[in-house]
Each structure stands twice: as C-alpha cells, then as structure tokens.
Design a protein around this motif. Structure first.
Motif, short mmCIF file in Angstrom:
data_model
loop_
_atom_site.label_atom_id
_atom_site.label_comp_id
_atom_site.label_asym_id
_atom_site.label_seq_id
_atom_site.Cartn_x
_atom_site.Cartn_y
_atom_site.Cartn_z
N PRO A 81 7.89 -1.99 -5.87
CA PRO A 81 7.43 -2.46 -4.56
C PRO A 81 5.90 -2.51 -4.53
CG PRO A 81 8.22 -0.20 -4.43
CD PRO A 81 8.51 -0.67 -5.81
N ARG A 82 5.40 -3.42 -3.76
CA ARG A 82 3.95 -3.57 -3.64
C ARG A 82 3.41 -2.71 -2.50
NH1 ARG A 82 2.11 -8.06 -6.47
NH2 ARG A 82 3.78 -9.45 -7.16
N ASP A 83 2.17 -2.32 -2.64
CA ASP A 83 1.44 -1.63 -1.57
C ASP A 83 2.17 -0.41 -1.02
OD1 ASP A 83 -0.53 -3.62 -1.77
OD2 ASP A 83 0.60 -4.92 -0.39
#
Length: 147
Positions: A81-83
């Motif tokens: 997952p990003r961020d």
C-alpha cells in the motif's frame, strides 16, 4: 483462543522459539538474531488502523506463510500500500475469526486473523506450522553458507 493461549501454543509447540513482547505486542522468532519474526500478535492500532484493534479484547495474529500458501488461499499478492495505507483486497479487516490477507504486509505473503476461534483455529495451527517450517529452513540454509 486468548492471547496468552496463542503465546503458550506457539512457544510449546515449536522448538527453539523465542517470544519478545514490546508494548503488549508479541513477536515470535526462530532466528536467534531476532531479525524478522515468523508470526506476531498485535493488540493496538500502533502499527496500522485497519483492524480497529483498540476495541476491547480484540487482537490480531499475523503469520508469514510464504508465497505458495498465500497464493493458494488468496491469489496473487497485492502491491504494498502507498502512503502508509492498507491493501485493497476487498476484505473487512475488522472481522473476527476470519483468515484474510494482512492489511499491510500481504505483499510479503503475510495473513492474519483477529481473535482466532472455532472457525479458524485448526487452519491457524497449520499456517503457524508452515511459517515456522519456512523460518527454520531459511535460517538453516543461512547457517550453511560459508563464513
């Protein structure tokens, strides 16, 4: 199973496992250098908010099952997952007693279950045995490397 029952099961079932507990979370290591656990038991939202672990009595058992087992259960691993977010697998990461991809570490072939119970207990035991076996094999191979 309760948290203490899970800790006892892992440490009594698998040889040479050490458990380290930090801030209420338990990390299970076969690796004597404690570089990376094969399973963890987390009790709060300190690492992610996906499972709402601040609910009374709720904890999450995380198990590193390896890519073959993960894919047999859930298909291809999702990307990280990003961020600092969570993976998008369509699972309700707050659901109790359901084995599902880990909300953050699914990309590394980790699965999880909140408050394992009657519906998941036997599968959880099999998955823990697989994670332990993979970890033992990894460290046995590492020890065989020339110094």
């Amino acid at each position: 199973m309760t948290e203490s029952e899970i800790i006892r099961y892992i440490t009594q079932t698998f040889a040479d496992v050490e458990v380290t507990t930090v801030n209420g979370d338990s990390y299970f290591f076969y690796d004597p250098e404690r570089k990376f656990p094969f399973a963890t038991l987390v009790t709060s939202n300190a690492h992610d908010q996906a499972s709402d672990l601040d609910r009374p009595g709720v904890f999450r058992l995380n198990i590193g099952v390896g890519s073959d087992i993960y894919r047999s259960m859930f298909g291809q691993q999702p990307p990280f997952p990003r961020d600092g977010g969570i993976v998008n697998t369509g699972h309700d990461f707050t659901a109790l007693d359901q084995i599902m991809p880990h909300p953050v570490y699914a990309a590394m072939s980790w699965v999880c279950v909140l408050n394992p119970g009657e519906a998941t207990l036997e599968t959880v035991k099999v998955l823990l045995a697989e994670a332990y076996k993979l970890d033992v094999a990894k460290h046995t191979k590492r020890r065989a490397w020339p110094a």
